[in-house]
Each structure stands twice: as C-alpha cells, then as structure tokens.
Design an enzyme around this catalytic site. Structure first.
Site, PDB file in Angstrom:
ATOM      1  N   GLU A 103       0.828  -1.215   0.000  1.00  0.00           N
ATOM      2  CA  GLU A 103       0.000   0.000   0.000  1.00  0.00           C
ATOM      3  C   GLU A 103       0.863   1.266   0.000  1.00  0.00           C
ATOM      4  O   GLU A 103       2.067   1.210   0.258  1.00  0.00           O
ATOM      5  CB  GLU A 103      -0.919   0.002   1.214  1.00  0.00           C
ATOM      6  CG  GLU A 103      -0.163  -0.117   2.529  1.00  0.00           C
ATOM      7  CD  GLU A 103      -0.793   0.658   3.662  1.00  0.00           C
ATOM      8  OE1 GLU A 103      -1.276   1.781   3.444  1.00  0.00           O
ATOM      9  OE2 GLU A 103      -0.751   0.149   4.793  1.00  0.00           O
ATOM     10  N   LYS A 107      -3.622  -1.862  14.588  1.00  0.00           N
ATOM     11  CA  LYS A 107      -2.856  -0.900  15.368  1.00  0.00           C
ATOM     12  C   LYS A 107      -3.329  -0.878  16.816  1.00  0.00           C
ATOM     13  O   LYS A 107      -4.517  -0.937  17.100  1.00  0.00           O
ATOM     14  CB  LYS A 107      -2.927   0.464  14.703  1.00  0.00           C
ATOM     15  CG  LYS A 107      -1.970   0.493  13.494  1.00  0.00           C
ATOM     16  CD  LYS A 107      -1.883   1.825  12.833  1.00  0.00           C
ATOM     17  CE  LYS A 107      -2.996   2.005  11.884  1.00  0.00           C
ATOM     18  NZ  LYS A 107      -2.871   1.560  10.549  1.00  0.00           N
TER      19      LYS A 107
HETATM   20  N1  PSU Z   1      -0.026   0.310   8.812  1.00  0.00           N
HETATM   21  C1  PSU Z   1       1.037   1.032   9.223  1.00  0.00           C
HETATM   22  N2  PSU Z   1       0.982   2.379   9.059  1.00  0.00           N
HETATM   23  C2  PSU Z   1      -0.090   3.011   8.459  1.00  0.00           C
HETATM   24  C3  PSU Z   1      -1.192   2.230   8.012  1.00  0.00           C
HETATM   25  C4  PSU Z   1      -1.108   0.878   8.210  1.00  0.00           C
HETATM   26  O1  PSU Z   1       2.009   0.485   9.758  1.00  0.00           O
HETATM   27  O2  PSU Z   1      -0.075   4.223   8.291  1.00  0.00           O
HETATM   28  C5  PSU Z   1      -2.382   2.921   7.327  1.00  0.00           C
HETATM   29  C6  PSU Z   1      -3.063   1.955   6.370  1.00  0.00           C
HETATM   30  O3  PSU Z   1      -3.085   2.538   5.095  1.00  0.00           O
HETATM   31  C7  PSU Z   1      -4.455   1.784   6.925  1.00  0.00           C
HETATM   32  C8  PSU Z   1      -4.686   3.111   7.571  1.00  0.00           C
HETATM   33  O4  PSU Z   1      -5.398   1.500   5.926  1.00  0.00           O
HETATM   34  O5  PSU Z   1      -3.428   3.334   8.208  1.00  0.00           O
HETATM   35  C9  PSU Z   1      -5.872   3.101   8.506  1.00  0.00           C
HETATM   36  O6  PSU Z   1      -6.399   4.376   8.568  1.00  0.00           O
HETATM   37  P1  PSU Z   1      -7.853   4.636   9.189  1.00  0.00           P
HETATM   38  O7  PSU Z   1      -7.759   4.195  10.608  1.00  0.00           O
HETATM   39  O8  PSU Z   1      -8.073   6.128   9.026  1.00  0.00           O
HETATM   40  O9  PSU Z   1      -8.821   3.831   8.377  1.00  0.00           O
END
Ligand code: PSU
Ligand code: MN
Length: 301
Positions: free
Chosen positions: A22, A156
């Site tokens: 990604e 996360k």
């Molecule tokens: N994993 C990481 N760092 C990131 C992300 C994932 O180690 O920055 C990103 C991914 O692109 C994931 C996003 O889809 O964070 C999630 O964002 P949100 O919680 O706004 O959906």
C-alpha cells in the site's frame, strides 16, 4: 481500468508470484525520508525472495499497480497526496488527483488485479471511542469480497482490539496467527487477546487460500504476524504512551482520517524514534512472509 507497470503486468501474465503493497503507509504513516527508504527496501525484499512487488497508488486519479521510483518519491513527499479509501477512488479519478491507497483501497484494487497477497503494517479497525464516534476503519469491511491474503501485525494498538476482533468475526473474515495463538498488537507482540487458529508455514496459508477459493468464499484471510521480538516496544511504556496519546487526541479534537497518522507521529516523538524502528521492522517482516506465501500459492496451483 487499471494501469500496470511493465514488470507487474509481465509477472501476472506469466502467473508468477506478486505481492501488493500500500502507499498510505508511505504518504501518511511514516516520515520522510524514512518512508522512501522503506518503500525501496520492501520492493527489494520481495525481489530477493523471488516474487514481484506491486506498490499501489493513484497517479492523476488513475490506479497504478506497481508505482515506479518517481511515483514512489511523489508519494513519499506527499503533503498534497490524498489519503484515498475505497469510497474516494471514483472521486479521485474524476478529479484526477494523486492519492495514496489505504489497506481498504489497496485490497480492493489488488483483488481486481488478481494479486493474491498483500502486506502492510497494522490494519485499521474499531477505534476506542467508536461507541460515540462510529470511527470504524473501512479496512475491516473491505476484507469481505476481496479474495486475497493480508499479512499484518494485527491491528494498530491504538484501537479497541476486542471490538475489532468481534467485527472481524461478524464479517466472517478468518484470522490466523503466524506461529502464535495470541493476536499481535502492532508495536507489541501480544495485544492481550487470543486467536482460535494459528498456522506454522507459508504453505499452510496457501492451503487456506485455495480452500476458500474452492468453497467460493471471496473473503480475505488475515494472517497476523507479530513484530520480531527484538523490535517490539516495552509493554509498560507502550501502555503509558497510548493513554497519553488518546487524551491528546481528544484535547486537540482530531478525528476522521487524521486520527491514525496523528497517533503514529505521537508515538514516534514520545519514544524518541523507537516506535518508528518498530514500525519499519514489522512491515519488513510482514513483506517477507507475504512473499513466501505468494510463492507457496503459486506452487500449489
Ligand atoms: N499500517 C502502518 N501504518 C499506516 C497504516 C497501516 O504500519 O499508516 C495505514 C493503512 O493505510 C491503513 C490506515 O489503511 O493506516 C488506517 O487508517 P484509518 O484508521 O483512518 O482507516
Ligand atoms: Mn477512521
């Protein structure tokens, strides 16, 4: 509808293993220039293991499967790069915007391209205050109707992990621990939650992938790979910073797509960069495993 790099197009046509990566993690998850260095390292890891990397993002609104060096640099310097989830894809296309794809939109595009494996850091999920804010990452829903394997270090740790696991269960997205039955917590190896299933080899992941397809099941398989022990954050420090960061988030009134980038940055500052190393290393480890799985999938076909 999709634009492919020559290398990725060739690999897909000749049925060679391809691993999707990604771009939101590059544009919005990590600071410059570490992000650009990581983007190159990840591609190198995939190559060295005998597969082809396909970093996905939007250039002038067009989904590109396999960003080139110049396009990766654009993402890495990306203040003006939009964070594009599935719902934003058509808007970005119509407006001809550059965009970094999240787990959700990368999985969506990778599935369309017929790429069976995708590696990231940590998935988005249900946020801790979701009861009031309804903040549930589109990452979760996107794993239904995307027949691929996602390798991540769990979700996360800033999220409500219990609620996220419940959501995955409801959405019928299978989750297996890689050589563990503890659900990983991104910066830490153990989120405090256990898993029903674990696998011991890339081959086993490939077997589940093929079984899903045979059963006409189009959901993803989440392979949860804990951060290598030597790079994990200390659990007590982690807990403390986490608590502070959530208070700070509240005080500053940050919400929506800014939440995840804010929390990642907060951790980096409070750990004097240690969490950045953790993040880089867990992504590399996931990309290694994803490459092995991509190869195992092709061997079994
Ligand atoms: N994993 C990481 N760092 C990131 C992300 C994932 O180690 O920055 C990103 C991914 O692109 C994931 C996003 O889809 O964070 C999630 O964002 P949100 O919680 O706004 O959906
Ligand atoms: Mn969100």
């Amino acid at each position: 509808m999709l634009t492919y790099s020559k290398e990725v197009e060739r690999a897909l046509k000749s049925n060679q293993p391809v691993v999707a990566l990604e771009s939101t993690i590059i544009a919005h998850g990590l600071p410059y220039p570490e992000n650009l260095k990581l983007a190159a390292e990840l591609e190198e890891i995939v190559h060295s293991l005998g597969a082809t990397p396909a970093t996905i993002g939007l250039i002038d609104g067009e989904p590109v499967i396999g960003l080139n060096q110049e396009q990766l640099e654009l993402m890495a310097q990306g203040e003006h790069i939009h964070k594009v989830s599935v719902r934003d894809l058509a808007i970005a296309k119509a407006k001809k915007l550059h965009g970094a794809t999240t787990v959700a939109s990368t999985a969506y595009l990778a599935a369309q391209a017929g790429i069976p494996v995708f590696a990231t850091g940590g998935l988005g999920g249900v946020h801790r205050d979701a009861k009031e804010t309804y903040d549930i990452s589109a990452d979760l829903l996107s794993l239904t109707e995307t027949p691929l394997i996602v390798v991540s270090s769990g979700v996360k740790s800033i999220l409500d992990i219990g609620a996220t696991l419940e959501y995955l269960e409801t959405a019928s997205i299978p989750v297996v621990g890689y050589r563990t039955n503890r659900f990983p917590g991104f910066y830490v190896q153990d989120s405090g939650y256990s898993l029903d299933w674990s696998i011991d080899s890339p081959k086993e992941a490939a077997a589940i992938f093929h079984a899903q397809r045979e059963m006409q099941n189009n959901n993803a398989l989440l392979v949860a790979n804990p951060v290598p022990e030597e790079y994990a954050l200390d659990a007590i420090t982690h807990e403390q910073i986490l608590r502070e960061s959530l208070t700070e988030l509240n005080n500053q009134g940050i919400h929506g797509k800014k939440v995840t980038p804010f929390l990642l940055k907060y951790f980096k500052e409070k750990t004097q960069g240690e969490s950045l190393t953790t993040n880089l290393e867990l992504v590399k480890s996931n990309v290694r495993l994803a490459s092995q799985i991509a190869i195992a999938i092709k061997e079994k076909e």
